[in-house]
Design a protein around this motif. Sequence first.
Motif, PDB file in Angstrom:
ATOM      1  N   PRO A  97       0.840  -1.202   0.000  1.00 17.13           N
ATOM      2  CA  PRO A  97       0.000   0.000   0.000  1.00 17.13           C
ATOM      3  C   PRO A  97       0.871   1.246   0.000  1.00 17.13           C
ATOM      4  N   LEU A  98       0.462   2.231  -0.759  1.00 15.13           N
ATOM      5  CA  LEU A  98       1.186   3.498  -0.769  1.00 15.13           C
ATOM      6  C   LEU A  98       0.790   4.317   0.449  1.00 15.13           C
ATOM      7  N   PRO A  99       1.707   5.131   0.949  1.00 16.29           N
ATOM      8  CA  PRO A  99       1.372   5.985   2.086  1.00 16.29           C
ATOM      9  C   PRO A  99       0.395   7.079   1.664  1.00 16.29           C
ATOM     10  N   LYS A 100      -0.387   7.528   2.609  1.00 17.56           N
ATOM     11  CA  LYS A 100      -1.307   8.640   2.358  1.00 17.56           C
ATOM     12  C   LYS A 100      -0.531   9.951   2.344  1.00 17.56           C
ATOM     13  N   THR A 101      -0.780  10.753   1.340  1.00 16.48           N
ATOM     14  CA  THR A 101      -0.187  12.078   1.219  1.00 16.48           C
ATOM     15  C   THR A 101      -1.327  13.077   1.048  1.00 16.48           C
ATOM     16  N   PRO A 102      -1.035  14.350   1.144  1.00 15.38           N
ATOM     17  CA  PRO A 102      -2.108  15.350   0.978  1.00 15.38           C
ATOM     18  C   PRO A 102      -2.817  15.262  -0.377  1.00 15.38           C
ATOM     19  N   TRP A 103      -2.162  14.714  -1.390  1.00 21.46           N
ATOM     20  CA  TRP A 103      -2.755  14.643  -2.732  1.00 21.46           C
ATOM     21  C   TRP A 103      -3.276  13.245  -3.074  1.00 21.46           C
ATOM     22  N   SER A 104      -3.227  12.316  -2.106  1.00 20.37           N
ATOM     23  CA  SER A 104      -3.691  10.949  -2.358  1.00 20.37           C
ATOM     24  C   SER A 104      -5.204  10.884  -2.536  1.00 20.37           C
ATOM     25  N   PRO A 105      -5.658   9.932  -3.362  1.00 22.18           N
ATOM     26  CA  PRO A 105      -7.104   9.686  -3.411  1.00 22.18           C
ATOM     27  C   PRO A 105      -7.547   9.062  -2.084  1.00 22.18           C
ATOM     28  N   PRO A 106      -8.834   9.091  -1.788  1.00 20.89           N
ATOM     29  CA  PRO A 106      -9.293   8.576  -0.488  1.00 20.89           C
ATOM     30  C   PRO A 106      -9.070   7.064  -0.324  1.00 20.89           C
ATOM     31  N   GLU A 107      -9.116   6.304  -1.410  1.00 23.16           N
ATOM     32  CA  GLU A 107      -8.921   4.854  -1.295  1.00 23.16           C
ATOM     33  C   GLU A 107      -7.427   4.521  -1.247  1.00 23.16           C
ATOM     34  N   THR A 108      -7.113   3.384  -0.658  1.00 22.83           N
ATOM     35  CA  THR A 108      -5.723   2.936  -0.574  1.00 22.83           C
ATOM     36  C   THR A 108      -5.291   2.394  -1.931  1.00 22.83           C
TER      37      THR A 108
END
Length: 147
Positions: A97-108
């Motif tokens: 899984p990619l880490p969540k960033t401010p520009w990430s989509p809501p889904e993992t």
Amino acid sequence: MLLITARDITDAQAAKRTTVSELTLDGIVKHLTRGEQVWTQIMVEGYGELPEGMLDLEQYRMVGGETLAGLLEQYTAAAHRTEESVAALPDLDWSVPLPKTPWSPPETIHWSARRILLHLIRETAQHAGHADIIREALDGASTTAQR
């Protein structure tokens, strides 16, 4: 090519802006080093956590006594760590899984090790081109002229 581009550059030259961009040779080397480190960590650990310092803006310039020679050593070490980590993976289809960033989509989102490596290759190629332009503006040298 990045190591060739940075050959025989002083710390002062490495920190100098030569275009309207904020990019400098030292910043490119430091950014690519950090990229190798964090993407390898993401690929190996696979927790989906944002690695410490991944979004740190200090990764774009030398600070506090750093030198270009030291940054180049760190870059080489990070690249070797990436190679060792890839060799230890079960295969390149290893998915994390990619880490969540401010520009990430809501889904993992999950990426394979292969995709992470392709991302690193693209980033390195893109920034090596930037570095070559900066180097040519510094002293007229280019990667093709230094081989």
